[in-house]
Scaffold this motif. Structure first.
Motif, mmCIF file in Angstrom:
data_model
loop_
_atom_site.group_PDB
_atom_site.id
_atom_site.type_symbol
_atom_site.label_atom_id
_atom_site.label_comp_id
_atom_site.label_asym_id
_atom_site.label_seq_id
_atom_site.Cartn_x
_atom_site.Cartn_y
_atom_site.Cartn_z
ATOM 1 N N GLY A 166 19.903 33.822 62.069
ATOM 2 C CA GLY A 166 18.716 33.793 61.216
ATOM 3 C C GLY A 166 18.228 35.151 60.772
ATOM 4 N N GLU A 167 18.354 36.168 61.626
ATOM 5 C CA GLU A 167 17.853 37.503 61.294
ATOM 6 C C GLU A 167 18.839 38.317 60.465
ATOM 7 O OE1 GLU A 167 14.751 38.306 62.022
ATOM 8 O OE2 GLU A 167 14.528 36.323 62.957
ATOM 9 N N LEU A 168 20.039 37.798 60.288
ATOM 10 C CA LEU A 168 21.057 38.520 59.528
ATOM 11 C C LEU A 168 20.744 38.454 58.037
ATOM 12 C CD1 LEU A 168 23.797 39.969 60.163
ATOM 13 C CD2 LEU A 168 24.916 37.812 59.531
ATOM 14 N N LEU A 169 20.924 39.571 57.342
ATOM 15 C CA LEU A 169 20.730 39.574 55.894
ATOM 16 C C LEU A 169 21.776 38.678 55.236
ATOM 17 C CD1 LEU A 169 20.054 43.358 55.150
ATOM 18 C CD2 LEU A 169 18.401 41.543 55.582
ATOM 19 N N ILE A 170 21.363 37.976 54.195
ATOM 20 C CA ILE A 170 22.295 37.090 53.496
ATOM 21 C C ILE A 170 23.522 37.855 53.029
ATOM 22 C CG2 ILE A 170 22.605 35.671 51.434
ATOM 23 C CD1 ILE A 170 19.719 34.793 51.694
ATOM 24 N N ALA A 171 23.310 39.052 52.512
ATOM 25 C CA ALA A 171 24.420 39.854 51.993
ATOM 26 C C ALA A 171 25.398 40.252 53.083
ATOM 27 C CB ALA A 171 23.878 41.095 51.294
ATOM 28 N N ASP A 172 24.954 40.233 54.353
ATOM 29 C CA ASP A 172 25.812 40.642 55.461
ATOM 30 C C ASP A 172 26.518 39.476 56.134
ATOM 31 O OD1 ASP A 172 25.070 43.262 55.044
ATOM 32 O OD2 ASP A 172 23.475 43.242 56.546
ATOM 33 N N TYR A 173 26.253 38.258 55.665
ATOM 34 C CA TYR A 173 26.908 37.083 56.256
ATOM 35 C C TYR A 173 28.257 36.902 55.576
ATOM 36 C CZ TYR A 173 27.381 32.553 58.492
ATOM 37 O OH TYR A 173 27.814 31.511 59.276
ATOM 38 N N GLY A 174 29.320 37.162 56.329
ATOM 39 C CA GLY A 174 30.653 37.116 55.754
ATOM 40 C C GLY A 174 31.606 36.226 56.521
ATOM 41 N N PRO A 175 32.898 36.316 56.237
ATOM 42 C CA PRO A 175 33.906 35.476 56.879
ATOM 43 C C PRO A 175 33.895 35.552 58.405
ATOM 44 C CG PRO A 175 34.849 36.573 54.969
ATOM 45 C CD PRO A 175 33.488 37.159 55.165
ATOM 46 N N ARG A 176 33.643 36.731 58.968
ATOM 47 C CA ARG A 176 33.644 36.858 60.421
ATOM 48 C C ARG A 176 32.490 36.050 61.043
ATOM 49 N NH1 ARG A 176 36.068 40.299 63.863
ATOM 50 N NH2 ARG A 176 36.807 41.560 62.112
ATOM 51 N N ALA A 177 31.308 36.121 60.416
ATOM 52 C CA ALA A 177 30.165 35.355 60.919
ATOM 53 C C ALA A 177 30.436 33.858 60.810
ATOM 54 C CB ALA A 177 28.903 35.726 60.144
ATOM 55 N N LEU A 178 31.083 33.429 59.729
ATOM 56 C CA LEU A 178 31.387 32.011 59.556
ATOM 57 C C LEU A 178 32.412 31.553 60.596
ATOM 58 C CD1 LEU A 178 31.052 29.395 57.997
ATOM 59 C CD2 LEU A 178 32.748 30.207 56.349
ATOM 60 N N GLN A 179 33.393 32.400 60.902
ATOM 61 C CA GLN A 179 34.384 32.046 61.913
ATOM 62 C C GLN A 179 33.754 31.975 63.303
ATOM 63 O OE1 GLN A 179 38.451 34.000 61.313
ATOM 64 N NE2 GLN A 179 37.252 35.081 59.776
ATOM 65 N N GLU A 234 27.303 35.993 44.177
ATOM 66 C CA GLU A 234 28.536 35.214 44.047
ATOM 67 C C GLU A 234 29.635 35.769 44.950
ATOM 68 O OE1 GLU A 234 31.565 33.520 40.564
ATOM 69 O OE2 GLU A 234 29.903 34.864 40.053
ATOM 70 N N SER A 235 29.642 37.074 45.151
ATOM 71 C CA SER A 235 30.673 37.692 45.995
ATOM 72 C C SER A 235 30.547 37.227 47.447
ATOM 73 C CB SER A 235 30.579 39.220 45.923
ATOM 74 O OG SER A 235 29.333 39.674 46.419
ATOM 75 N N THR A 236 29.312 37.013 47.920
ATOM 76 C CA THR A 236 29.112 36.535 49.295
ATOM 77 C C THR A 236 29.700 35.145 49.454
ATOM 78 O OG1 THR A 236 27.089 37.842 49.583
ATOM 79 C CG2 THR A 236 27.381 35.946 51.041
ATOM 80 N N TRP A 237 29.440 34.267 48.506
ATOM 81 C CA TRP A 237 29.978 32.904 48.553
ATOM 82 C C TRP A 237 31.499 32.922 48.455
ATOM 83 C CZ3 TRP A 237 31.414 29.830 43.877
ATOM 84 C CH2 TRP A 237 31.845 28.540 44.224
ATOM 85 N N THR A 238 32.046 33.761 47.581
ATOM 86 C CA THR A 238 33.497 33.842 47.404
ATOM 87 C C THR A 238 34.182 34.290 48.686
ATOM 88 O OG1 THR A 238 33.223 34.366 45.047
ATOM 89 C CG2 THR A 238 35.344 34.897 46.068
ATOM 90 N N ARG A 239 33.592 35.225 49.385
ATOM 91 C CA ARG A 239 34.171 35.703 50.647
ATOM 92 C C ARG A 239 34.228 34.594 51.685
ATOM 93 N NH1 ARG A 239 30.010 39.694 51.820
ATOM 94 N NH2 ARG A 239 30.993 39.914 53.875
ATOM 95 N N LEU A 240 33.212 33.735 51.718
ATOM 96 C CA LEU A 240 33.198 32.642 52.686
ATOM 97 C C LEU A 240 34.288 31.616 52.395
ATOM 98 C CD1 LEU A 240 29.364 32.000 53.120
ATOM 99 C CD2 LEU A 240 30.885 33.423 54.504
ATOM 100 N N ARG A 241 34.670 31.500 51.155
ATOM 101 C CA ARG A 241 35.726 30.563 50.779
ATOM 102 C C ARG A 241 37.095 31.005 51.274
ATOM 103 N NH1 ARG A 241 35.214 30.014 44.497
ATOM 104 N NH2 ARG A 241 36.925 28.538 44.804
ATOM 105 N N SER A 242 37.199 32.256 51.714
ATOM 106 C CA SER A 242 38.491 32.762 52.187
ATOM 107 C C SER A 242 38.841 32.238 53.583
ATOM 108 C CB SER A 242 38.479 34.298 52.204
ATOM 109 O OG SER A 242 37.594 34.780 53.216
ATOM 110 N N VAL A 243 37.884 31.671 54.286
ATOM 111 C CA VAL A 243 38.126 31.152 55.636
ATOM 112 C C VAL A 243 38.815 29.788 55.526
ATOM 113 C CG1 VAL A 243 37.103 30.496 57.836
ATOM 114 C CG2 VAL A 243 36.096 32.370 56.504
ATOM 115 N N ASP A 244 40.010 29.692 56.074
ATOM 116 C CA ASP A 244 40.790 28.456 55.961
ATOM 117 C C ASP A 244 40.228 27.353 56.840
ATOM 118 O OD1 ASP A 244 42.576 29.588 54.167
ATOM 119 O OD2 ASP A 244 43.922 30.296 55.752
ATOM 120 N N ALA A 245 40.529 26.135 56.460
ATOM 121 C CA ALA A 245 40.176 24.976 57.288
ATOM 122 C C ALA A 245 41.068 24.935 58.518
ATOM 123 C CB ALA A 245 40.327 23.701 56.471
ATOM 124 N N LEU A 246 40.588 24.303 59.571
ATOM 125 C CA LEU A 246 41.403 24.126 60.777
ATOM 126 C C LEU A 246 42.532 23.144 60.480
ATOM 127 C CD1 LEU A 246 38.581 23.766 63.472
ATOM 128 C CD2 LEU A 246 39.892 25.819 62.897
#
Length: 239
Positions: free
Chosen positions: A128-141, A179-191
């Motif tokens: 919750g405290e993380l900046l939106i711009a800093d939420y990337g593929p590693r955080a999603l994984q 848009e770049s933040t959303w695009t980066r999250l799309r790089s994480v593959d499905a299980l």
């Protein structure tokens, strides 16, 4: 014909909890919404805006809002700090804004609302405290691993991942997420099956035909006819 400029643009509540006013195409964040600090900064901005013919003077520095507001009210009534409370948006702000949207959009689909609300809850809790711009593929994984550790099945984890990306896609449309933040999250593959520790769900097997026949006896003529068509063609109810 262009709409004339308002001589007193309205102060509004922002999802970050601050007051915001838009002048000359720029948003100015004023502090906690409804607070004396926010109203003081708004008074300063409005004064400068109106004195300069409904535009801010060249070289206006929003960082001086606090000092100017204090000067307006006098040192004995000092109410604001000397810096502007202009904080970037965090994940918790995005989650709360999305929660308001899905409450209306999926009011008739409780299962979908539950999944999306789960995503909002967990992202707010862990990031919750993380900046939106800093939420990337590693955080999603890392969030994906939390779902795996909780015992969720592979298919459900993939569904929650898609729900997360949908939230960020909605944020792009609302100009809350780049848009770049959303695009980066799309790089994480499905299980993938057999390549993860997440358990598999039990295979869905057809209902025995004898059970279908016994059920058909209790149905109305219309539903019985629909059932016959489904059995004969393999069609889904939505088709």
């Amino acid at each position: 014909m262009a709409r004339p400029k308002s001589d007193a643009p309205r102060i509004q509540a922002h999802i970050s909890g601050q007051s915001v006013v838009r002048l000359d195409g720029h948003d100015y964040y004023l502090g906690k919404h409804g607070s004396p600090e926010a109203h003081a900064r708004y008074a300063v901005l409005l004064s400068e805006y109106q004195k300069n013919g409904c535009k801010l003077p060249t070289g206006f520095d929003s960082k001086e809002l606090g000092e100017r507001a204090n000067a307006m009210f006098g040192p004995q009534n000092k109410i604001v700090e000397t810096h502007q409370a202009d904080k970037p948006l965090q994940i918790k702000h995005l989650a709360e804004a999305y929660r308001v949207f899905i409450a209306k959009r999926y009011a008739e689909s409780q299962s979908e609302l539950h999944r999306l609300s789960q995503v909002c809850d967990e992202l707010s809790q862990f990031d919750g405290e993380l900046l939106i711009a800093d939420y990337g593929p590693r955080a999603l994984q890392q969030q994906r691993q939390r779902w795996i550790d909780s015992g969720s099945a592979r298919v459900y984890v993939n569904r929650l991942m898609n729900c997360t990306r949908r939230m960020f896609r909605w944020g792009v449309a609302q100009e809350l997420v780049s848009e770049s933040t959303w695009t980066r999250l799309r790089s994480v593959d499905a299980l993938r099956c057999g390549q993860t520790e997440a358990p598999e769900t039990n295979a869905v097997i057809p209902v025995p035909i004898d059970a279908v026949r016994k059920t058909a006896v209790e149905l109305s003529p219309v539903l019985k006819s629909m059932l016959v068509v489904h059995v004969a063609t393999g069609m889904r109810p939505s088709e």
